[in-house]
Design an enzyme around this catalytic site. Structure first.
Site, short mmCIF file in Angstrom:
data_model
loop_
_atom_site.label_atom_id
_atom_site.label_comp_id
_atom_site.label_asym_id
_atom_site.label_seq_id
_atom_site.Cartn_x
_atom_site.Cartn_y
_atom_site.Cartn_z
N GLY A 10 0.85 -1.15 -0.16
CA GLY A 10 -0.07 -0.03 -0.02
C GLY A 10 0.74 1.11 -0.03
O GLY A 10 1.99 1.36 0.95
N GLY A 12 -0.22 4.41 0.08
CA GLY A 12 -0.87 5.92 0.81
C GLY A 12 -0.12 6.44 2.05
O GLY A 12 0.95 5.88 2.28
N ALA A 14 -0.21 5.83 5.24
CA ALA A 14 0.48 4.87 6.19
C ALA A 14 1.66 4.17 5.64
O ALA A 14 2.69 3.80 6.54
CB ALA A 14 -0.75 3.92 6.94
N VAL A 32 4.83 -2.01 -2.33
CA VAL A 32 4.15 -2.65 -3.50
C VAL A 32 2.73 -2.06 -3.14
O VAL A 32 1.98 -2.35 -2.35
CB VAL A 32 3.99 -4.33 -3.24
CG1 VAL A 32 3.53 -4.90 -4.53
CG2 VAL A 32 5.69 -4.81 -2.99
N THR A 42 -5.55 8.60 0.43
CA THR A 42 -5.00 9.55 1.55
C THR A 42 -5.28 11.10 1.10
O THR A 42 -5.62 11.91 1.64
CB THR A 42 -3.70 9.17 1.94
OG1 THR A 42 -3.65 7.88 2.42
CG2 THR A 42 -3.40 10.39 3.40
N GLN A 233 -18.05 4.27 10.23
CA GLN A 233 -18.52 5.79 10.45
C GLN A 233 -19.06 6.02 9.08
O GLN A 233 -18.87 5.98 7.79
CB GLN A 233 -17.23 6.70 10.58
CG GLN A 233 -17.41 8.22 10.87
CD GLN A 233 -16.46 8.60 11.37
OE1 GLN A 233 -15.46 9.39 10.61
NE2 GLN A 233 -16.31 9.00 12.47
N HIS A 235 -20.23 9.51 7.36
CA HIS A 235 -19.64 11.01 7.34
C HIS A 235 -21.01 11.93 7.24
O HIS A 235 -21.73 11.55 6.06
CB HIS A 235 -18.76 11.56 6.67
CG HIS A 235 -18.06 12.67 6.85
ND1 HIS A 235 -18.65 13.85 6.62
CD2 HIS A 235 -16.67 12.93 7.05
CE1 HIS A 235 -17.79 14.78 6.95
NE2 HIS A 235 -16.57 14.30 7.27
N GLU A 248 -15.33 18.09 7.14
CA GLU A 248 -15.57 18.79 8.35
C GLU A 248 -15.13 20.05 8.59
O GLU A 248 -15.65 20.76 9.40
CB GLU A 248 -15.29 17.82 9.35
CG GLU A 248 -15.87 18.03 10.83
CD GLU A 248 -15.83 16.88 11.66
OE1 GLU A 248 -15.31 17.15 12.81
OE2 GLU A 248 -15.97 15.83 11.33
N HIS A 346 -17.79 6.35 5.16
CA HIS A 346 -16.52 7.06 5.09
C HIS A 346 -15.44 6.39 5.68
O HIS A 346 -14.46 6.56 5.12
CB HIS A 346 -16.78 8.34 5.98
CG HIS A 346 -15.74 9.37 5.98
ND1 HIS A 346 -15.10 9.80 4.73
CD2 HIS A 346 -14.94 9.68 6.92
CE1 HIS A 346 -14.22 10.54 5.08
NE2 HIS A 346 -13.85 10.69 6.46
N GLU A 370 -6.06 2.79 8.09
CA GLU A 370 -7.34 2.27 8.26
C GLU A 370 -7.46 0.78 8.36
O GLU A 370 -8.54 0.20 8.84
CB GLU A 370 -8.14 3.28 7.21
CG GLU A 370 -9.81 3.13 7.26
CD GLU A 370 -10.60 3.73 6.31
OE1 GLU A 370 -11.81 3.42 6.23
OE2 GLU A 370 -9.90 4.60 5.45
N ASN A 385 -8.43 12.88 13.38
CA ASN A 385 -7.73 11.99 13.87
C ASN A 385 -7.20 10.67 12.88
O ASN A 385 -6.21 9.90 13.39
CB ASN A 385 -8.43 11.05 15.07
CG ASN A 385 -8.16 11.80 16.58
OD1 ASN A 385 -7.44 12.74 16.68
ND2 ASN A 385 -8.92 11.11 17.26
#
Length: 609
Positions: A10, A12, A14, A32, A42, A233, A235, A248, A346, A370, A385
């Site tokens: 991944g 993104g 993280a 990868v 992201t 969640q 949104h 937000e 979301h 995530e 967060n």
């Protein structure tokens, strides 16, 4: 076979942060990823990055806000680790060149966000995630970290033992989208899953098409439990026609929600008498849908979000891209009229069970971002967060995989962490159906890493060949659409027992239909039909896990609302729902929430805003 010390799956936020951290420890690192890193989801994060940077603020307050926001389902060690480390990660980004919005005195700007007791959300206009991705990708390029982009990882190379805690992850198998090559990737230090969200399990979502739950599904099938999957969640502000996110930050700057009668709904009906639009996301989402269900919605579908009173100068300075989104997708000029918004899927608070160092119960396998559940968000994530979470825990996973001693983790993982006598039957057994991915784990006799990886490569080649050679059957898109529709209809903000059981039956039928799936495009290069077909299996698995957890948790907590269970039951449900794959017959069990922090115990209280 490609060989590195640490593999990050991944590209993104993280994944980039984990790769940088592992490289700082001297590891040979490779990323990868099925997308080029700067195209990862992201980049769609608009709002900001929470961190206690001001003298009047503290990490302790940030930790408490996060625990309260989680509705006391978050684990204190994870939350405190997060809150203490978030400021350093923001400062890191600033030193790497992140173009934060700033005050006139040069300090990084911070603004209010939902559920926060202090305006601690840093941001870069309304494109925070985009700027963060580019900032970290620059660091990856600067360090010479190898990136295998447009390689789709389809399975983990894990040894087969009865006890997941005896299993070892030696690498992964990936499909080169550009050439059709199927190859093994060997990691001597560790594999870090950073595959992002699972929003494509729903048909109205802010998530990109690529967010198909690949990481949780692969880890789950390899023997890692998934945790709190029911905690999804929604949104409160997405555009009705597309699910595109309206940040937000609009409400953080002072945007107001109105119903069809022109009433400021958050105050008029007592949903959040103190914080109004800046209550936590679960509270606002329920308020909006209640307005619609009680006949006060606009066109029986949405409410209005108004930012006109903020003035053109402020909007253009801080929220310009929101104007473009509203105009492009809804034909609305946000400077002249309110924007239509409604809740949309979301974020997944649940995911792959990990400890504070990103470790799973399988040796050599980590997860961050995530796709992972450390668990710091519990039953509800606070806006602002998510980005610091992927920074903090992406870094920790990378450091640990790279060899740094981060100390003993306080959060236990794996089946051994379960509460005594808490093993229970799965609420509605879906039945064991293979879903086209036989031979997931290698023969237990294969212990040499290269042998294990070769075994998985061979199995994956066989699966892909079977899919490409088949010339008739069910198209994956039909199966995917059925799952997405039932999840949006039956496992949404408001959940009822009969709806959840209906969703499980629909998912069971979808799984059976998937047995006859085929790929229309027989080519080997840029075969997106093949990739989407494989992804659909992951969507089925994560959708089932979400629904099983939702049916099991008989209470109302955070984002999880049950019609027949309208109370938060702390005496029964201060515990995590856990699911083990169990050869396709998911096994449900529980483990206790850790409320004991470094210097205090977090006592559950009524959550009001």
């Amino acid at each position: 076979m490609y060989e590195h010390d640490v593999l990050v799956i991944g590209g993104g936020g993280a994944g980039l942060r984990a790769a940088i951290a592992a490289h700082e420890e001297g590891a040979d690192v490779a990323i990868v990823t099925k997308l080029h890193p700067v195209r990862s989801h992201t980049g769609a994060a608009e709002g900001g990055i929470n961190a206690a940077l001001r003298d009047a603020d503290s990490w302790e307050d940030h930790a408490y806000d996060t625990m309260k926001g989680s509705d006391f389902l978050g684990d204190a060690p994870a939350i405190e680790t997060f809150a203490k480390n978030a400021p350093d990660e923001v400062i890191n980004l600033e030193h790497w060149g992140m173009p934060f919005s700033r005050e006139e005195d040069g300090r990084v700007s911070q603004r209010p966000f939902g559920g926060l007791s202090f305006p601690r959300t840093t941001y870069a206009g309304a494109e925070t995630g985009h700027h963060m991705l580019h900032t970290m990708y620059e660091q990856v390029v600067k360090r010479g970290i190898e990136v295998y982009d447009e390689w789709y990882v389809s399975r983990l190379a894990v040894t087969d033992h009865d006890d997941p805690e005896d299993r070892v992850c030696h690498g992964c198998v990936a499909y080169d989208i550009k050439s059709g090559e199927i190859a093994g990737f060997k990691a001597s230090g560790g594999v870090i899953l950073a595959t992002g969200g699972l929003g494509q399990a729903f048909d109205h979502t802010t998530n990109a098409v690529a967010n198909t739950g690949d990481g949780p599904a692969m880890a789950y099938r390899a023997g890692v439990p998934v945790e709190d999957m029911e905690m999804i969640q929604f949104h409160p502000t997405t555009l009705p026609s597309t699910g595109v996110l309206i940040s937000e930050g609009v409400r953080g700057e002072g945007g107001i929600l109105y119903n069809d009668e022109g009433e400021r709904l958050m105050f008029e009906y007592g949903y959040a008498n103190n914080e109004g639009e800046l209550a936590s996301r679960d509270v606002v989402a329920r308020a909006e849908l209640t307005e619609v269900n009680e006949g006060r919605g606009i066109n029986d579908e949405y409410v209005h979000l108004d930012m006109r009173h903020l003035g053109e100068e402020r909007i253009l300075d801080r929220l310009e891209n929101i104007l473009h989104l509203a105009e492009d997708f809804e034909g609305v000029d946000g400077l002249e009229e309110p924007m239509p918004v409604k809740p949309g899927q979301h974020y997944a608070m649940g995911g792959i069970e990990v400890d504070e160092n990103g470790e799973t119960c399988i040796n050599g396998l980590y997860a961050a971002g995530e796709c992972a559940c450390v668990s710091m968000h519990g039953a509800n994530r606070l806006g602002g967060n998510a980005l610091p979470e992927l920074l903090v825990f992406g870094a920790r996973a990378g450091y640990h995989a790279g060899g740094r001693d981060l100390g003993e983790a306080r959060i236990d993982t794996g089946p051994s962490a379960m509460s005594e006598e808490e093993d229970v039957d799965t609420p509605v057994s879906p039945g064991a159906v293979d879903a086209g991915d036989e031979d997931i784990a290698a023969d237990g006799a294969l212990v040499e890493p290269s042998e294990v990886i070769d075994h998985h490569v061979t199995a994956e080649e066989r699966r892909v060949e079977d899919l490409l050679e088949k010339d008739d059957g069910v198209n994956h898109a039909e199966v995917r659409a059925d799952v997405q529709e039932t999840m949006t209809q039956n496992v949404n903000v408001f959940r009822r027992e009969d709806n959840l059981k209906e969703a499980l039956e629909d998912i069971r039928v979808a799984r059976e239909r998937y047995q006859d799936v085929y790929v229309r495009d027989p080519s080997r290069t840029f075969n997106t039909d093949l990739i989407h077909t494989i992804e659909t299996r992951n969507i089925i698995d994560v959708a089932e896990a979400i629904t099983l957890g939702a049916l099991a948790r008989e209470e109302f907590r955070g984002a999880h609302w049950r019609e027949q269970h309208q109370e938060r039951k702390d005496d029964e449900w201060i515990k995590h729902t856990m699911l083990a794959w169990n050869d396709g017959n998911p096994k449900l069990y529980y483990k206790p929430v850790v409320l004991e922090g470094e210097n205090k115990t977090y006592e559950p209280k009524e959550r009001s805003y």
